[in-house]
Scaffold this active site. Sequence first.
Site, PDB file in Angstrom:
ATOM      1  N   HIS A  52       0.771  -1.156   0.009  1.00  0.00           N
ATOM      2  CA  HIS A  52       0.007  -0.040   0.156  1.00  0.00           C
ATOM      3  C   HIS A  52       0.858   1.247  -0.078  1.00  0.00           C
ATOM      4  O   HIS A  52       2.110   0.908   0.223  1.00  0.00           O
ATOM      5  CB  HIS A  52      -0.922   0.048   1.352  1.00  0.00           C
ATOM      6  CG  HIS A  52      -1.918  -0.937   1.334  1.00  0.00           C
ATOM      7  ND1 HIS A  52      -3.145  -0.914   1.952  1.00  0.00           N
ATOM      8  CD2 HIS A  52      -2.030  -2.098   0.405  1.00  0.00           C
ATOM      9  CE1 HIS A  52      -3.903  -1.918   1.669  1.00  0.00           C
ATOM     10  NE2 HIS A  52      -3.482  -2.563   0.747  1.00  0.00           N
ATOM     11  N   GLU A  54       1.127   4.009   1.954  1.00  0.00           N
ATOM     12  CA  GLU A  54       1.653   4.577   3.140  1.00  0.00           C
ATOM     13  C   GLU A  54       2.805   3.416   3.522  1.00  0.00           C
ATOM     14  O   GLU A  54       3.928   3.850   3.855  1.00  0.00           O
ATOM     15  CB  GLU A  54       0.637   4.247   4.144  1.00  0.00           C
ATOM     16  CG  GLU A  54      -0.510   5.514   3.848  1.00  0.00           C
ATOM     17  CD  GLU A  54      -1.524   4.714   3.228  1.00  0.00           C
ATOM     18  OE1 GLU A  54      -2.657   5.190   3.477  1.00  0.00           O
ATOM     19  OE2 GLU A  54      -1.472   3.564   2.465  1.00  0.00           O
ATOM     20  N   CYS A  82      -5.834   2.460   5.900  1.00  0.00           N
ATOM     21  CA  CYS A  82      -6.521   1.072   6.084  1.00  0.00           C
ATOM     22  C   CYS A  82      -5.949   0.588   7.640  1.00  0.00           C
ATOM     23  O   CYS A  82      -4.846   1.043   8.001  1.00  0.00           O
ATOM     24  CB  CYS A  82      -6.482   0.143   4.933  1.00  0.00           C
ATOM     25  SG  CYS A  82      -4.776  -0.781   4.830  1.00  0.00           S
ATOM     26  N   CYS A  85      -2.014  -0.230   7.136  1.00  0.00           N
ATOM     27  CA  CYS A  85      -1.299   1.058   6.925  1.00  0.00           C
ATOM     28  C   CYS A  85      -1.192   1.641   8.511  1.00  0.00           C
ATOM     29  O   CYS A  85      -0.238   2.176   8.843  1.00  0.00           O
ATOM     30  CB  CYS A  85      -1.699   1.925   5.960  1.00  0.00           C
ATOM     31  SG  CYS A  85      -1.536   1.161   4.245  1.00  0.00           S
TER      32      CYS A  85
END
Length: 155
Positions: A52, A54, A82, A85
């Site tokens: 992801h 991040e 999320c 993250c």
Amino acid sequence: MNKKYMQEAVRISIRMMRRGIGGPFGAVVVKNGKIVGRGCNQVTSTNDPTAHAEVVAIRDACKRLKTFQLDDCELYTSCEPCPMCLSAIYWARLKKVYYGNTRKDAAEIEFDDDFIYTEVALPITERSIPMKQLLRKEALLAFKEWQSKADKIRY
């Protein structure tokens, strides 16, 4: 807070999505007014469900700064993090997070993480993925050795 860093996170999200690198997410890590890490969603291009924006930005910043703690840094991300993250943000000890889109905005385009928030709050025995403890006695050996390790680096 500096809008130019959020603009960079959004720019990354759009540019890399258009290139087919992954979903529409971008992030930057900032230290002392300078971008020290950049990331975009790379889940589909790397076949890595943990890639992801991040997490990629945190990895980039840690590599560049040669540290595993970013307690003097801020994260600007194009979307509310999320659960995975968010956990990475806490592990990296970032001091502040700015985000653009909300998790509701993400759910509206079929990036819905609410089921994970729900799962984490459940007792292990009630989660949708079965989890069973196995070989605890053997596994504890590593923990016992860690406790007495003289040269360990705490984190």
